[in-house]
Motif scaffolding. Structure first.
Motif, PDB file in Angstrom:
ATOM      1  N   GLY A 192       0.808  -1.224   0.000  1.00  0.00           N
ATOM      2  CA  GLY A 192       0.000   0.000   0.000  1.00  0.00           C
ATOM      3  C   GLY A 192       0.841   1.275   0.000  1.00  0.00           C
ATOM      4  O   GLY A 192       0.323   2.344   0.325  1.00  0.00           O
ATOM      5  N   LEU A 193       2.101   1.177  -0.374  1.00  0.00           N
ATOM      6  CA  LEU A 193       2.978   2.356  -0.421  1.00  0.00           C
ATOM      7  C   LEU A 193       3.006   2.895  -1.839  1.00  0.00           C
ATOM      8  O   LEU A 193       2.874   2.158  -2.815  1.00  0.00           O
ATOM      9  CB  LEU A 193       4.401   1.965   0.017  1.00  0.00           C
ATOM     10  CG  LEU A 193       4.513   1.340   1.414  1.00  0.00           C
ATOM     11  CD1 LEU A 193       5.942   0.854   1.639  1.00  0.00           C
ATOM     12  CD2 LEU A 193       4.104   2.330   2.474  1.00  0.00           C
ATOM     13  N   GLU A 194       3.200   4.208  -1.965  1.00  0.00           N
ATOM     14  CA  GLU A 194       3.160   4.826  -3.283  1.00  0.00           C
ATOM     15  C   GLU A 194       4.453   4.623  -4.067  1.00  0.00           C
ATOM     16  O   GLU A 194       4.435   4.611  -5.284  1.00  0.00           O
ATOM     17  CB  GLU A 194       2.838   6.300  -3.147  1.00  0.00           C
ATOM     18  CG  GLU A 194       1.399   6.515  -2.669  1.00  0.00           C
ATOM     19  CD  GLU A 194       1.023   7.973  -2.653  1.00  0.00           C
ATOM     20  OE1 GLU A 194       1.650   8.769  -3.377  1.00  0.00           O
ATOM     21  OE2 GLU A 194       0.105   8.302  -1.893  1.00  0.00           O
ATOM     22  N   SER A 195       5.581   4.492  -3.362  1.00  0.00           N
ATOM     23  CA  SER A 195       6.845   4.319  -4.073  1.00  0.00           C
ATOM     24  C   SER A 195       7.776   3.407  -3.264  1.00  0.00           C
ATOM     25  O   SER A 195       7.582   3.243  -2.055  1.00  0.00           O
ATOM     26  CB  SER A 195       7.512   5.682  -4.309  1.00  0.00           C
ATOM     27  OG  SER A 195       7.925   6.234  -3.075  1.00  0.00           O
ATOM     28  N   PRO A 196       8.761   2.843  -3.941  1.00  0.00           N
ATOM     29  CA  PRO A 196       9.684   1.960  -3.214  1.00  0.00           C
ATOM     30  C   PRO A 196      10.452   2.733  -2.158  1.00  0.00           C
ATOM     31  O   PRO A 196      10.843   2.299  -1.167  1.00  0.00           O
ATOM     32  CB  PRO A 196      10.628   1.433  -4.268  1.00  0.00           C
ATOM     33  CG  PRO A 196      10.085   1.807  -5.578  1.00  0.00           C
ATOM     34  CD  PRO A 196       9.072   2.873  -5.357  1.00  0.00           C
TER      35      PRO A 196
END
Length: 172
Positions: free
Chosen positions: A168-172
Motif C-alpha cells: 500500500g505504499l506509493e513508491s519503493p
C-alpha cells in the motif's frame, strides 16, 4: 503404600501425561487461550517422545495435535512456526489432499508470509485434488474447491504488483 506407588506410577506414565496435556491444549485452543495452549502443546509433544511404541497415539491424533498447535501459532501471528507445525501434520497424513484442513491453513501462512506463489500453488493443488469429486458431499466439496481456486487467483494477482504496491505504499 503399595497402592500409592502403583497410583503414582500410573499418574506419571508418559502416555497419560501426553493425553492430559494434549486435551488441555486443545481445550485452551478452542477457548482462544492460544499462549497457554502452546505451552501445553509443547509439553504434550515432549511427553510424546517418551511414550512407548505400543502406547503411542494414532497418527490421526498426532496430526490433529500439530494442526491445532499451528492454529494457535497463527492466532498469535507466528506464521513461520505455524507453517512448520502444519507441515508436520501434512507430512504425517502423507499428502496435502489427505489432510486438506492443515494444507489450507499452511497456505494461509504462506500468504501471510507474502509467499504468494507458494500459497497459490498450494491452493491450486488442493483444488485440483478435489475437482470433479462426486458423492454425498459433492456440493460442499465443490464449494471448497471454488474457495481454494478464488484464494489461488487472489494470490496470483498479488504477484503482478511490486512489493511496495502490495504494502500500500506509493513508491519503493
Amino acid at each position: 503404600e503399595m497402592r500409592w506407588s502403583r497410583t503414582e506410577r500410573v499418574l506419571k506414565a508418559p502416555s497419560l501425561l501426553f493425553w492430559a496435556r494434549a486435551t488441555r491444549a486443545n481445550r485452551l485452543c478452542k477457548e482462544g487461550e492460544h499462549a497457554l495452549a502452546l505451552e501445553s502443546y509443547a509439553q504434550a509433544l515432549a511427553e510424546l517422545e517418551r511414550v512407548e511404541s505400543d502406547r503411542r497415539p494414532s497418527p490421526a491424533n498426532v496430526m490433529t495435535l500439530h494442526h491445532n498447535r499451528g492454529k494457535s501459532l497463527m492466532a498469535l501471528g507466528k506464521h513461520l512456526k505455524a507453517r512448520e507445525a502444519l507441515s508436520a501434520a501434512v507430512a504425517i497424513a502423507g499428502a496435502p489432499a489427505d489432510y486438506p484442513a492443515a494444507a489450507d491453513k499452511r497456505a494461509e501462512c504462506d500468504a501471510a508470509l507474502l509467499e504468494h506463489d507458494r500459497a497459490a500453488a498450494a491452493w491450486e493443488g488442493l483444488a485440483a485434488s478435489f475437482a470433479g469429486e462426486t458423492g454425498d458431499d459433492a456440493a460442499a466439496t465443490k464449494a471448497k474447491v471454488d474457495g481454494w481456486a478464488r484464494k489461488a487467483a487472489r494470490e496470483r494477482e498479488k504477484l503482478r504488483f511490486e512489493p511496495h504496491e502490495v504494502l500500500g505504499l506509493e513508491s519503493p
